[in-house]
Design a protein around this motif. Structure first.
Motif, PDB file in Angstrom:
ATOM      1  N   ARG A   1       0.836  -1.197   0.000  1.00 21.56           N
ATOM      2  CA  ARG A   1       0.000   0.000   0.000  1.00 21.56           C
ATOM      3  C   ARG A   1       0.878   1.257   0.000  1.00 21.56           C
ATOM      4  O   ARG A   1       0.619   2.212  -0.728  1.00 21.56           O
ATOM      5  CB  ARG A   1      -0.919   0.005   1.220  1.00 21.56           C
ATOM      6  N   GLY A   2       1.936   1.245   0.787  1.00 24.43           N
ATOM      7  CA  GLY A   2       2.860   2.380   0.819  1.00 24.43           C
ATOM      8  C   GLY A   2       3.561   2.584  -0.515  1.00 24.43           C
ATOM      9  O   GLY A   2       3.724   3.715  -0.976  1.00 24.43           O
ATOM     10  N   ALA A   3       3.975   1.497  -1.136  1.00 27.12           N
ATOM     11  CA  ALA A   3       4.631   1.597  -2.444  1.00 27.12           C
ATOM     12  C   ALA A   3       3.666   2.136  -3.489  1.00 27.12           C
ATOM     13  O   ALA A   3       4.035   2.974  -4.330  1.00 27.12           O
ATOM     14  CB  ALA A   3       5.164   0.231  -2.867  1.00 27.12           C
ATOM     15  N   ARG A   4       2.416   1.682  -3.445  1.00 25.51           N
ATOM     16  CA  ARG A   4       1.409   2.162  -4.403  1.00 25.51           C
ATOM     17  C   ARG A   4       1.135   3.646  -4.197  1.00 25.51           C
ATOM     18  O   ARG A   4       1.076   4.420  -5.154  1.00 25.51           O
ATOM     19  CB  ARG A   4       0.138   1.342  -4.244  1.00 25.51           C
ATOM     20  N   ARG A   5       1.003   4.071  -2.933  1.00 24.72           N
ATOM     21  CA  ARG A   5       0.769   5.492  -2.646  1.00 24.72           C
ATOM     22  C   ARG A   5       1.948   6.339  -3.103  1.00 24.72           C
ATOM     23  O   ARG A   5       1.764   7.423  -3.655  1.00 24.72           O
ATOM     24  CB  ARG A   5       0.526   5.696  -1.162  1.00 24.72           C
ATOM     25  N   THR A   6       3.155   5.853  -2.865  1.00 28.63           N
ATOM     26  CA  THR A   6       4.347   6.589  -3.280  1.00 28.63           C
ATOM     27  C   THR A   6       4.405   6.709  -4.803  1.00 28.63           C
ATOM     28  O   THR A   6       4.741   7.777  -5.339  1.00 28.63           O
ATOM     29  CB  THR A   6       5.616   5.892  -2.761  1.00 28.63           C
ATOM     30  N   ALA A   7       4.064   5.655  -5.501  1.00 30.91           N
ATOM     31  CA  ALA A   7       4.072   5.690  -6.964  1.00 30.91           C
ATOM     32  C   ALA A   7       3.036   6.678  -7.489  1.00 30.91           C
ATOM     33  O   ALA A   7       3.318   7.450  -8.414  1.00 30.91           O
ATOM     34  CB  ALA A   7       3.815   4.294  -7.531  1.00 30.91           C
ATOM     35  N   TRP A   8       1.831   6.691  -6.919  1.00 35.26           N
ATOM     36  CA  TRP A   8       0.808   7.650  -7.359  1.00 35.26           C
ATOM     37  C   TRP A   8       1.230   9.082  -7.042  1.00 35.26           C
ATOM     38  O   TRP A   8       1.009  10.002  -7.841  1.00 35.26           O
ATOM     39  CB  TRP A   8      -0.535   7.346  -6.703  1.00 35.26           C
ATOM     40  N   TRP A   9       1.831   9.296  -5.862  1.00 34.43           N
ATOM     41  CA  TRP A   9       2.290  10.630  -5.501  1.00 34.43           C
ATOM     42  C   TRP A   9       3.376  11.095  -6.475  1.00 34.43           C
ATOM     43  O   TRP A   9       3.357  12.242  -6.929  1.00 34.43           O
ATOM     44  CB  TRP A   9       2.829  10.626  -4.069  1.00 34.43           C
ATOM     45  N   LEU A  10       4.310  10.220  -6.804  1.00 30.53           N
ATOM     46  CA  LEU A  10       5.372  10.563  -7.740  1.00 30.53           C
ATOM     47  C   LEU A  10       4.812  10.853  -9.129  1.00 30.53           C
ATOM     48  O   LEU A  10       5.224  11.815  -9.785  1.00 30.53           O
ATOM     49  CB  LEU A  10       6.391   9.424  -7.804  1.00 30.53           C
ATOM     50  N   ALA A  11       3.854  10.054  -9.583  1.00 25.30           N
ATOM     51  CA  ALA A  11       3.240  10.291 -10.895  1.00 25.30           C
ATOM     52  C   ALA A  11       2.503  11.631 -10.912  1.00 25.30           C
ATOM     53  O   ALA A  11       2.585  12.385 -11.892  1.00 25.30           O
ATOM     54  CB  ALA A  11       2.282   9.153 -11.240  1.00 25.30           C
ATOM     55  N   GLY A  12       1.813  11.971  -9.839  1.00 24.05           N
ATOM     56  CA  GLY A  12       1.128  13.259  -9.764  1.00 24.05           C
ATOM     57  C   GLY A  12       2.099  14.420  -9.758  1.00 24.05           C
ATOM     58  O   GLY A  12       1.855  15.457 -10.401  1.00 24.05           O
ATOM     59  N   THR A  13       3.206  14.271  -9.054  1.00 25.43           N
ATOM     60  CA  THR A  13       4.222  15.324  -9.017  1.00 25.43           C
ATOM     61  C   THR A  13       4.844  15.524 -10.395  1.00 25.43           C
ATOM     62  O   THR A  13       5.053  16.664 -10.830  1.00 25.43           O
ATOM     63  CB  THR A  13       5.307  14.963  -7.989  1.00 25.43           C
ATOM     64  N   VAL A  14       5.136  14.442 -11.081  1.00 24.22           N
ATOM     65  CA  VAL A  14       5.699  14.547 -12.433  1.00 24.22           C
ATOM     66  C   VAL A  14       4.704  15.206 -13.377  1.00 24.22           C
ATOM     67  O   VAL A  14       5.078  16.070 -14.184  1.00 24.22           O
ATOM     68  CB  VAL A  14       6.123  13.149 -12.946  1.00 24.22           C
ATOM     69  N   LEU A  15       3.443  14.851 -13.282  1.00 25.63           N
ATOM     70  CA  LEU A  15       2.418  15.465 -14.127  1.00 25.63           C
ATOM     71  C   LEU A  15       2.300  16.956 -13.837  1.00 25.63           C
ATOM     72  O   LEU A  15       2.227  17.770 -14.771  1.00 25.63           O
ATOM     73  CB  LEU A  15       1.070  14.770 -13.916  1.00 25.63           C
ATOM     74  N   ALA A  16       2.299  17.348 -12.565  1.00 25.26           N
ATOM     75  CA  ALA A  16       2.213  18.765 -12.215  1.00 25.26           C
ATOM     76  C   ALA A  16       3.428  19.530 -12.737  1.00 25.26           C
ATOM     77  O   ALA A  16       3.289  20.634 -13.275  1.00 25.26           O
ATOM     78  CB  ALA A  16       2.091  18.916 -10.703  1.00 25.26           C
ATOM     79  N   ALA A  17       4.614  18.955 -12.604  1.00 21.48           N
ATOM     80  CA  ALA A  17       5.825  19.610 -13.103  1.00 21.48           C
ATOM     81  C   ALA A  17       5.761  19.762 -14.623  1.00 21.48           C
ATOM     82  O   ALA A  17       6.148  20.806 -15.169  1.00 21.48           O
ATOM     83  CB  ALA A  17       7.066  18.811 -12.700  1.00 21.48           C
ATOM     84  N   PHE A  18       5.271  18.745 -15.312  1.00 23.79           N
ATOM     85  CA  PHE A  18       5.152  18.837 -16.764  1.00 23.79           C
ATOM     86  C   PHE A  18       4.169  19.924 -17.166  1.00 23.79           C
ATOM     87  O   PHE A  18       4.427  20.689 -18.104  1.00 23.79           O
ATOM     88  CB  PHE A  18       4.713  17.494 -17.344  1.00 23.79           C
ATOM     89  N   LEU A  19       3.039  20.010 -16.473  1.00 25.24           N
ATOM     90  CA  LEU A  19       2.047  21.028 -16.812  1.00 25.24           C
ATOM     91  C   LEU A  19       2.578  22.434 -16.563  1.00 25.24           C
ATOM     92  O   LEU A  19       2.320  23.352 -17.361  1.00 25.24           O
ATOM     93  CB  LEU A  19       0.759  20.786 -16.028  1.00 25.24           C
ATOM     94  N   VAL A  20       3.321  22.618 -15.488  1.00 28.79           N
ATOM     95  CA  VAL A  20       3.921  23.934 -15.225  1.00 28.79           C
ATOM     96  C   VAL A  20       4.932  24.258 -16.308  1.00 28.79           C
ATOM     97  O   VAL A  20       4.966  25.380 -16.838  1.00 28.79           O
ATOM     98  CB  VAL A  20       4.564  23.965 -13.823  1.00 28.79           C
ATOM     99  N   TRP A  21       5.781  23.313 -16.672  1.00 26.60           N
ATOM    100  CA  TRP A  21       6.775  23.547 -17.720  1.00 26.60           C
ATOM    101  C   TRP A  21       6.094  23.888 -19.048  1.00 26.60           C
ATOM    102  O   TRP A  21       6.491  24.819 -19.737  1.00 26.60           O
ATOM    103  CB  TRP A  21       7.651  22.305 -17.897  1.00 26.60           C
ATOM    104  N   ALA A  22       5.075  23.122 -19.403  1.00 23.32           N
ATOM    105  CA  ALA A  22       4.378  23.364 -20.666  1.00 23.32           C
ATOM    106  C   ALA A  22       3.685  24.721 -20.647  1.00 23.32           C
ATOM    107  O   ALA A  22       3.628  25.409 -21.672  1.00 23.32           O
ATOM    108  CB  ALA A  22       3.361  22.252 -20.933  1.00 23.32           C
ATOM    109  N   GLY A  23       3.157  25.137 -19.504  1.00 23.26           N
ATOM    110  CA  GLY A  23       2.514  26.438 -19.425  1.00 23.26           C
ATOM    111  C   GLY A  23       3.496  27.580 -19.540  1.00 23.26           C
ATOM    112  O   GLY A  23       3.179  28.637 -20.108  1.00 23.26           O
ATOM    113  N   VAL A  24       4.698  27.409 -19.028  1.00 20.00           N
ATOM    114  CA  VAL A  24       5.708  28.474 -19.081  1.00 20.00           C
ATOM    115  C   VAL A  24       6.396  28.508 -20.437  1.00 20.00           C
ATOM    116  O   VAL A  24       6.538  29.568 -21.048  1.00 20.00           O
ATOM    117  CB  VAL A  24       6.740  28.281 -17.946  1.00 20.00           C
TER     118      VAL A  24
END
Length: 70
Positions: A29-52
């Motif tokens: 469960r911890g590994a799954r939560r960490t993977a989802w958190w990491l995927a969300g962080t990468v997506l947010a970083a990509f969206l910020v980069w694409a917006g800038v």
């Protein structure tokens, strides 16, 4: 083979197996939560980069055409 005497089961086997299973579930469960958190962080970083950077817009031309024939 099944008709013969059964081997003795170690004392406390069921509680140990239950503890181990609970620990494995927590780790998964911890590994799954960490993977989802990491995927969300990468997506947010990509969206910020694409917006800038706005990579879909062509860069402005560096060279201006000559002004002859006016």
């Amino acid at each position: 083979m099944l008709a013969g005497p059964h081997p003795p089961v170690p004392a406390g086997l069921a509680p140990r197996a239950a503890r181990r299973g609970a620990r494995l579930l927590r780790l998964r469960r911890g590994a799954r939560r960490t993977a989802w958190w990491l995927a969300g962080t990468v997506l947010a970083a990509f969206l910020v980069w694409a917006g800038v950077e706005q990579p879909w817009i062509a860069p402005p031309s560096e060279v201006t055409p000559p002004l002859e024939g006016w």
